[in-house]
Motif scaffolding. Structure first.
Motif, PDB file in Angstrom:
ATOM      1  N   PRO A  34       0.791  -1.235   0.000  1.00  0.00           N
ATOM      2  CA  PRO A  34       0.000   0.000   0.000  1.00  0.00           C
ATOM      3  C   PRO A  34       0.821   1.281   0.000  1.00  0.00           C
ATOM      4  O   PRO A  34       0.332   2.325  -0.438  1.00  0.00           O
ATOM      5  CB  PRO A  34      -0.819  -0.108   1.298  1.00  0.00           C
ATOM      6  N   TYR A  35       2.061   1.244   0.498  1.00  0.00           N
ATOM      7  CA  TYR A  35       2.833   2.475   0.581  1.00  0.00           C
ATOM      8  C   TYR A  35       3.148   3.047  -0.795  1.00  0.00           C
ATOM      9  O   TYR A  35       3.254   4.269  -0.960  1.00  0.00           O
ATOM     10  CB  TYR A  35       4.138   2.241   1.344  1.00  0.00           C
ATOM     11  N   VAL A  36       3.324   2.181  -1.789  1.00  0.00           N
ATOM     12  CA  VAL A  36       3.642   2.662  -3.139  1.00  0.00           C
ATOM     13  C   VAL A  36       2.504   3.542  -3.664  1.00  0.00           C
ATOM     14  O   VAL A  36       2.719   4.671  -4.115  1.00  0.00           O
ATOM     15  CB  VAL A  36       3.922   1.503  -4.112  1.00  0.00           C
ATOM     16  N   ASN A  37       1.286   3.019  -3.582  1.00  0.00           N
ATOM     17  CA  ASN A  37       0.129   3.791  -4.056  1.00  0.00           C
ATOM     18  C   ASN A  37      -0.070   5.065  -3.238  1.00  0.00           C
ATOM     19  O   ASN A  37      -0.393   6.128  -3.781  1.00  0.00           O
ATOM     20  CB  ASN A  37      -1.137   2.938  -3.994  1.00  0.00           C
ATOM     21  N   ASP A  38       0.141   4.963  -1.933  1.00  0.00           N
ATOM     22  CA  ASP A  38      -0.022   6.141  -1.066  1.00  0.00           C
ATOM     23  C   ASP A  38       1.003   7.216  -1.401  1.00  0.00           C
ATOM     24  O   ASP A  38       0.677   8.420  -1.415  1.00  0.00           O
ATOM     25  CB  ASP A  38       0.115   5.737   0.399  1.00  0.00           C
ATOM     26  N   PHE A  39       2.244   6.795  -1.644  1.00  0.00           N
ATOM     27  CA  PHE A  39       3.303   7.753  -1.957  1.00  0.00           C
ATOM     28  C   PHE A  39       3.019   8.450  -3.284  1.00  0.00           C
ATOM     29  O   PHE A  39       3.158   9.674  -3.404  1.00  0.00           O
ATOM     30  CB  PHE A  39       4.651   7.048  -1.977  1.00  0.00           C
ATOM     31  N   GLU A  40       2.596   7.684  -4.282  1.00  0.00           N
ATOM     32  CA  GLU A  40       2.237   8.281  -5.571  1.00  0.00           C
ATOM     33  C   GLU A  40       1.126   9.315  -5.392  1.00  0.00           C
ATOM     34  O   GLU A  40       1.207  10.431  -5.917  1.00  0.00           O
ATOM     35  CB  GLU A  40       1.789   7.188  -6.541  1.00  0.00           C
ATOM     36  N   LYS A  41       0.107   8.937  -4.662  1.00  0.00           N
ATOM     37  CA  LYS A  41      -1.039   9.830  -4.426  1.00  0.00           C
ATOM     38  C   LYS A  41      -0.602  11.106  -3.704  1.00  0.00           C
ATOM     39  O   LYS A  41      -0.991  12.219  -4.084  1.00  0.00           O
ATOM     40  CB  LYS A  41      -2.105   9.088  -3.619  1.00  0.00           C
ATOM     41  N   ASN A  42       0.229  10.962  -2.676  1.00  0.00           N
ATOM     42  CA  ASN A  42       0.628  12.118  -1.877  1.00  0.00           C
ATOM     43  C   ASN A  42       1.561  13.056  -2.628  1.00  0.00           C
ATOM     44  O   ASN A  42       1.481  14.280  -2.470  1.00  0.00           O
ATOM     45  CB  ASN A  42       1.271  11.652  -0.576  1.00  0.00           C
ATOM     46  N   VAL A  43       2.461  12.495  -3.445  1.00  0.00           N
ATOM     47  CA  VAL A  43       3.330  13.352  -4.259  1.00  0.00           C
ATOM     48  C   VAL A  43       2.493  14.136  -5.262  1.00  0.00           C
ATOM     49  O   VAL A  43       2.679  15.346  -5.437  1.00  0.00           O
ATOM     50  CB  VAL A  43       4.417  12.527  -4.980  1.00  0.00           C
ATOM     51  N   ALA A  44       1.557  13.449  -5.921  1.00  0.00           N
ATOM     52  CA  ALA A  44       0.694  14.130  -6.895  1.00  0.00           C
ATOM     53  C   ALA A  44      -0.085  15.255  -6.229  1.00  0.00           C
ATOM     54  O   ALA A  44      -0.197  16.366  -6.775  1.00  0.00           O
ATOM     55  CB  ALA A  44      -0.253  13.125  -7.543  1.00  0.00           C
ATOM     56  N   GLU A  45      -0.610  14.997  -5.050  1.00  0.00           N
ATOM     57  CA  GLU A  45      -1.367  16.027  -4.340  1.00  0.00           C
ATOM     58  C   GLU A  45      -0.461  17.185  -3.932  1.00  0.00           C
ATOM     59  O   GLU A  45      -0.864  18.354  -4.030  1.00  0.00           O
ATOM     60  CB  GLU A  45      -2.041  15.419  -3.099  1.00  0.00           C
ATOM     61  N   TYR A  46       0.742  16.883  -3.495  1.00  0.00           N
ATOM     62  CA  TYR A  46       1.655  17.934  -3.041  1.00  0.00           C
ATOM     63  C   TYR A  46       1.997  18.893  -4.177  1.00  0.00           C
ATOM     64  O   TYR A  46       1.997  20.112  -3.986  1.00  0.00           O
ATOM     65  CB  TYR A  46       2.930  17.313  -2.459  1.00  0.00           C
ATOM     66  N   VAL A  47       2.308  18.341  -5.362  1.00  0.00           N
ATOM     67  CA  VAL A  47       2.698  19.205  -6.487  1.00  0.00           C
ATOM     68  C   VAL A  47       1.503  19.607  -7.348  1.00  0.00           C
ATOM     69  O   VAL A  47       1.661  20.260  -8.376  1.00  0.00           O
ATOM     70  CB  VAL A  47       3.791  18.544  -7.365  1.00  0.00           C
ATOM     71  N   ALA A  49      -0.531  17.785  -9.212  1.00  0.00           N
ATOM     72  CA  ALA A  49      -0.576  17.123 -10.517  1.00  0.00           C
ATOM     73  C   ALA A  49      -1.764  16.167 -10.563  1.00  0.00           C
ATOM     74  O   ALA A  49      -2.278  15.744  -9.529  1.00  0.00           O
ATOM     75  CB  ALA A  49       0.720  16.358 -10.762  1.00  0.00           C
ATOM     76  N   LYS A  50      -2.176  15.802 -11.781  1.00  0.00           N
ATOM     77  CA  LYS A  50      -3.313  14.893 -11.947  1.00  0.00           C
ATOM     78  C   LYS A  50      -2.998  13.502 -11.409  1.00  0.00           C
ATOM     79  O   LYS A  50      -3.889  12.766 -10.985  1.00  0.00           O
ATOM     80  CB  LYS A  50      -3.679  14.805 -13.435  1.00  0.00           C
ATOM     81  N   GLY A  51      -1.716  13.132 -11.460  1.00  0.00           N
ATOM     82  CA  GLY A  51      -1.336  11.810 -10.984  1.00  0.00           C
ATOM     83  C   GLY A  51       0.160  11.642 -11.003  1.00  0.00           C
ATOM     84  O   GLY A  51       0.898  12.501 -11.497  1.00  0.00           O
ATOM     85  N   ALA A  52       0.624  10.513 -10.448  1.00  0.00           N
ATOM     86  CA  ALA A  52       2.056  10.227 -10.382  1.00  0.00           C
ATOM     87  C   ALA A  52       2.281   8.726 -10.475  1.00  0.00           C
ATOM     88  O   ALA A  52       1.447   7.933 -10.021  1.00  0.00           O
ATOM     89  CB  ALA A  52       2.646  10.775  -9.084  1.00  0.00           C
ATOM     90  N   VAL A  53       3.408   8.353 -11.054  1.00  0.00           N
ATOM     91  CA  VAL A  53       3.802   6.951 -11.174  1.00  0.00           C
ATOM     92  C   VAL A  53       5.231   6.823 -10.655  1.00  0.00           C
ATOM     93  O   VAL A  53       6.135   7.505 -11.135  1.00  0.00           O
ATOM     94  CB  VAL A  53       3.721   6.457 -12.635  1.00  0.00           C
ATOM     95  N   SER A  54       5.417   5.963  -9.670  1.00  0.00           N
ATOM     96  CA  SER A  54       6.746   5.798  -9.078  1.00  0.00           C
ATOM     97  C   SER A  54       7.647   4.962  -9.976  1.00  0.00           C
ATOM     98  O   SER A  54       7.183   4.189 -10.813  1.00  0.00           O
ATOM     99  CB  SER A  54       6.627   5.144  -7.705  1.00  0.00           C
ATOM    100  N   CYS A  55       8.950   5.128  -9.772  1.00  0.00           N
ATOM    101  CA  CYS A  55       9.937   4.368 -10.540  1.00  0.00           C
ATOM    102  C   CYS A  55      11.200   4.203  -9.699  1.00  0.00           C
ATOM    103  O   CYS A  55      11.268   4.690  -8.571  1.00  0.00           O
ATOM    104  CB  CYS A  55      10.236   5.043 -11.878  1.00  0.00           C
ATOM    105  N   GLN A  56      12.184   3.522 -10.238  1.00  0.00           N
ATOM    106  CA  GLN A  56      13.364   3.159  -9.468  1.00  0.00           C
ATOM    107  C   GLN A  56      14.300   4.326  -9.186  1.00  0.00           C
ATOM    108  O   GLN A  56      14.998   4.340  -8.189  1.00  0.00           O
ATOM    109  CB  GLN A  56      14.142   2.046 -10.172  1.00  0.00           C
ATOM    110  N   ASN A  57      14.338   5.307 -10.063  1.00  0.00           N
ATOM    111  CA  ASN A  57      15.197   6.480  -9.873  1.00  0.00           C
ATOM    112  C   ASN A  57      14.808   7.533 -10.900  1.00  0.00           C
ATOM    113  O   ASN A  57      13.967   7.273 -11.783  1.00  0.00           O
ATOM    114  CB  ASN A  57      16.690   6.122  -9.994  1.00  0.00           C
ATOM    115  N   GLY A  58      15.425   8.695 -10.802  1.00  0.00           N
ATOM    116  CA  GLY A  58      15.124   9.751 -11.759  1.00  0.00           C
ATOM    117  C   GLY A  58      15.508   9.389 -13.170  1.00  0.00           C
ATOM    118  O   GLY A  58      14.816   9.755 -14.135  1.00  0.00           O
TER     119      GLY A  58
END
Length: 387
Positions: A34-47, A49-58
């Motif tokens: 669940p943390y992956v989905n929560d982190f994506e959601k929270n980053v999107a809300e912070y900036v 944005a409509k949404g966010a997708v996590s990945c291994q690095n920049g």
């Protein structure tokens, strides 16, 4: 030597242990949980944005971003030369070619030269910007927000619209930076172009150890990003894959760290800004040294501090670095220009001038969010005593 002040290290004094422990106790430690989905959601809300997708690095995020923009081996991508090489390598992963652009006084891409290059070195044919030199389609301009500064996005977006360029924002150093004036007032770094990418490497303002995040206002692009970063499974049960995908997903352990770090981000930025102002005010009293400014029309995250030395200071860039090391202070030069690196010698460049100037004169000095005022004053005192 008893004292050692590192350049930039993590600050893990929030809920990191609590969240990571929970991930371990529930045995969700891999790319599920669940943390992956929560982190994506929270980053999107912070900036915002409509949404966010996590990945291994920049770097993996930028690779996916270029693929989402349709970049192929037949295309070219305009990139800065003054940045970390990881911003440019994904262009070559795809087989495309970079065109190196100079920086302005903000250390970010020079919008005037970008405009001049598109106008004088290229031609629009059927809506495609074609290079006179190579006859290749220039499809994307990849903008890097250096050290938490912000590129001149209003100008760059205007130029991109005029010449049908897709804008990808490398905001790997700039989470939390946003405009406070102008057309993009309130817009965060990474949310102005078609796609933005953040990094959570160990030296960034918030960290997941490794890790990155792709953001966009285009939900279809985000859906495609998630597809590509999870091995392009069209049927997860029967392991059916409809194209080449990548093992780029963030782990639940990383996301647990990220959630705890994100909770502290605004506090980290406040500390960074206070230490930056302390450095700037004291160092301007030392002849030959200044701390480079951030843009006046942004709230910067103040990620890295750029010490600029000129001919009035008795030590050169390299001498400063060696001198500070003897005093137990870690510092570093700005990155070597990418067009001078072995893999990119012979690549197309356009009027690289200021980047060379700053490369010879900029030193990064300690900027961690747990840097104490006492340690910052020690750094300043060492610089003053070298005179």
């Amino acid at each position: 030597m008893s004292k050692f002040i590192p350049l930039s290290v993590p600050n893990l004094k929030g809920n990191e242990l609590k969240y990571v422990t929970k991930a371990v106790e529930t045995e969700w430690v891999s790319t599920g949980g669940p943390y992956v989905n929560d982190f994506e959601k929270n980053v999107a809300e912070y900036v915002k944005a409509k949404g966010a997708v996590s990945c291994q690095n920049g770097t993996s995020g930028l690779h996916i971003a270029l693929l989402l923009c349709g970049v192929t081996r037949d295309d070219e991508v305009i990139v800065p030369t003054l940045t970390f090489i990881a911003a440019v390598n994904p262009v070559r992963y795809i087989g495309a070619e970079p065109i190196f652009m100079d920086c302005d006084d903000s250390l970010t891409m020079d919008a005037d030269k970008l405009d001049e290059f598109c106008r004088e070195e290229c031609i629009l044919i059927d809506g495609k910007l074609i290079s006179h030199k190579t006859n290749k389609h220039i499809k994307v301009v990849l903008v890097v927000h250096v050290f938490g500064n912000m590129a001149d996005m209003e100008r760059i977006m205007q130029i991109a619209k005029q010449y049908n360029l897709i804008v990808v924002e490398d905001a790997t150093e700039a989470i939390g930076t946003y405009y406070t004036k102008g057309k993009y007032n309130g817009k965060f770094a990474g949310t102005i172009g078609t796609i933005g990418v953040f990094s959570f490497n160990g030296n960034k303002i918030i960290t997941t150890g490794g890790g990155g995040m792709i953001v966009s206002e285009d939900k279809e692009l985000l859906k495609k990003a998630k597809h590509l970063t999870t091995q392009a499974k069209s049927d997860e049960l029967y392991y059916t894959h409809d194209e080449i995908g990548y093992n780029y997903r963030m782990t639940n352990l990383q996301a647990a760290l990220g959630l705890a770090q994100l909770e502290q981000l605004e506090g980290f930025i406040k500390t960074k800004e206070e230490n930056y102002n302390l450095y700037r005010n004291k160092i301007q009293e030392i002849k030959g040294l200044t701390i480079l400014d951030f843009r006046a029309d942004i709230r910067s995250n103040h990620w890295f501090y750029a010490l600029h030395c000129d001919e009035n200071y008795p030590l050169s860039r390299d001498e400063i670095i060696r001198y500070l090391a003897l005093k137990g202070i870690q510092s570093r030069p700005i990155w070597g220009l990418i067009n001078d690196q072995e893999p990119y010698i012979g690549s197309q460049v356009y009027k690289i001038e200021k980047a060379k100037y700053f490369w010879e004169r900029v030193v990064n000095i300690p900027c961690s969010t747990n840097l104490t005022k006492k340690d910052a004053l020690y750094v300043i005192e060492c610089l003053k005593n070298a005179v």
